[in-house]
Design an enzyme around this catalytic site. Sequence first.
Site, mmCIF file in Angstrom:
data_model
loop_
_atom_site.group_PDB
_atom_site.id
_atom_site.type_symbol
_atom_site.label_atom_id
_atom_site.label_comp_id
_atom_site.label_asym_id
_atom_site.label_seq_id
_atom_site.Cartn_x
_atom_site.Cartn_y
_atom_site.Cartn_z
ATOM 1 N N GLU A 1 4.700 0.741 1.314
ATOM 2 C CA GLU A 1 5.008 -0.278 2.323
ATOM 3 C C GLU A 1 4.451 -1.624 1.866
ATOM 4 O O GLU A 1 3.521 -1.684 1.070
ATOM 5 C CB GLU A 1 4.396 0.123 3.669
ATOM 6 C CG GLU A 1 5.027 1.402 4.211
ATOM 7 C CD GLU A 1 4.331 1.980 5.427
ATOM 8 O OE1 GLU A 1 5.032 2.484 6.319
ATOM 9 O OE2 GLU A 1 3.091 1.959 5.478
ATOM 10 N N HIS B 1 -2.165 10.334 6.648
ATOM 11 C CA HIS B 1 -1.939 9.272 7.638
ATOM 12 C C HIS B 1 -1.366 9.855 8.946
ATOM 13 O O HIS B 1 -1.646 9.375 10.035
ATOM 14 C CB HIS B 1 -0.962 8.266 7.023
ATOM 15 C CG HIS B 1 -0.678 7.053 7.842
ATOM 16 N ND1 HIS B 1 -1.592 6.458 8.681
ATOM 17 C CD2 HIS B 1 0.441 6.289 7.932
ATOM 18 C CE1 HIS B 1 -1.055 5.408 9.255
ATOM 19 N NE2 HIS B 1 0.178 5.280 8.827
ATOM 20 N N HIS C 1 7.798 8.574 9.435
ATOM 21 C CA HIS C 1 6.625 8.952 8.628
ATOM 22 C C HIS C 1 6.510 10.473 8.512
ATOM 23 O O HIS C 1 6.277 11.002 7.430
ATOM 24 C CB HIS C 1 5.341 8.372 9.231
ATOM 25 C CG HIS C 1 5.132 6.919 8.943
ATOM 26 N ND1 HIS C 1 5.615 5.924 9.741
ATOM 27 C CD2 HIS C 1 4.486 6.292 7.921
ATOM 28 C CE1 HIS C 1 5.272 4.749 9.235
ATOM 29 N NE2 HIS C 1 4.586 4.943 8.128
ATOM 30 N N HIS D 1 0.828 -1.210 0.000
ATOM 31 C CA HIS D 1 0.000 0.000 0.000
ATOM 32 C C HIS D 1 0.863 1.260 0.000
ATOM 33 O O HIS D 1 2.055 1.202 0.280
ATOM 34 C CB HIS D 1 -0.923 0.003 1.221
ATOM 35 C CG HIS D 1 -0.192 0.131 2.522
ATOM 36 N ND1 HIS D 1 0.394 -0.944 3.154
ATOM 37 C CD2 HIS D 1 0.079 1.211 3.302
ATOM 38 C CE1 HIS D 1 0.970 -0.536 4.268
ATOM 39 N NE2 HIS D 1 0.809 0.768 4.387
ATOM 40 N N ASP E 1 1.214 5.099 1.647
ATOM 41 C CA ASP E 1 0.777 6.015 2.706
ATOM 42 C C ASP E 1 0.647 7.423 2.145
ATOM 43 O O ASP E 1 1.521 7.892 1.413
ATOM 44 C CB ASP E 1 1.835 6.088 3.832
ATOM 45 C CG ASP E 1 1.787 4.892 4.758
ATOM 46 O OD1 ASP E 1 0.941 4.004 4.570
ATOM 47 O OD2 ASP E 1 2.619 4.868 5.702
#
Length: 233
Positions: free
Chosen positions: A197, A79, A185, A73, A75
Amino acid sequence: MAEDKSASSKRNSAPKLDWIDITIPLGKDIPVLPSGTSESPVPSPRVERFFDVDRGDKVTMSRIEINSHDGTHIDAPLHFFYRGISIDEMPLDTTIGPARVIEIKDTESIKPEELEPYNIQPGERILFKTKNSPRVYQTKEFTGDYVYLSTEAARFLAEKKVCVVGLDYLTIGSFKSPENVKDTHETLLGNGVYVIEGLNLSGVKAGEYELICLPLRIEKGDAGPARAILRPL
Ligand SMILES: [Zn+2]
């Protein structure tokens, strides 16, 4: 001419391309991040056939239940950031184009010292193949001691102004350090660097590739499950 009822006979023969699929197949037997409490653990992905031709229904249809961060997926800044950019707003060319796979030797984390010799340039798409591939995907259980991105390396990559960073496990930060998860992040997503990721880079050697990886267009999504493929350049 007699009609052949087997489904496979209806397939047109597809041209053979040298694409390598680096996506984790979504299903109930993949490891997921254990971010829930023991009372309410994060459920595994569920793909449930509610109609099934094999059971006599007219059609086959499924209901799919996943966490937005399951499997492979991307991000989005949302997020981690209040009113951050959501996954449906990600520029499409972020994850389509030339990409470099760098093989990491360090068995603990990705550190700036190991990245230094690679002469990383602004706008690059960098995917890290670590000792995680294929080890972490050979079990349904979550692997705690995976190779993660150090906070220092996240800063290094943000300063290099790369376009996207990918890693071969479910999160770039160390599960053992909430601070590192937050810092990596925030450093990347806060500086316009998107994060892929859950890549499986087992079948991929270090080198230059063409990447295609697009997230589902989830309205106001914090992340998007994606199909990721590479082709050597
Ligand atoms: Zn994620």
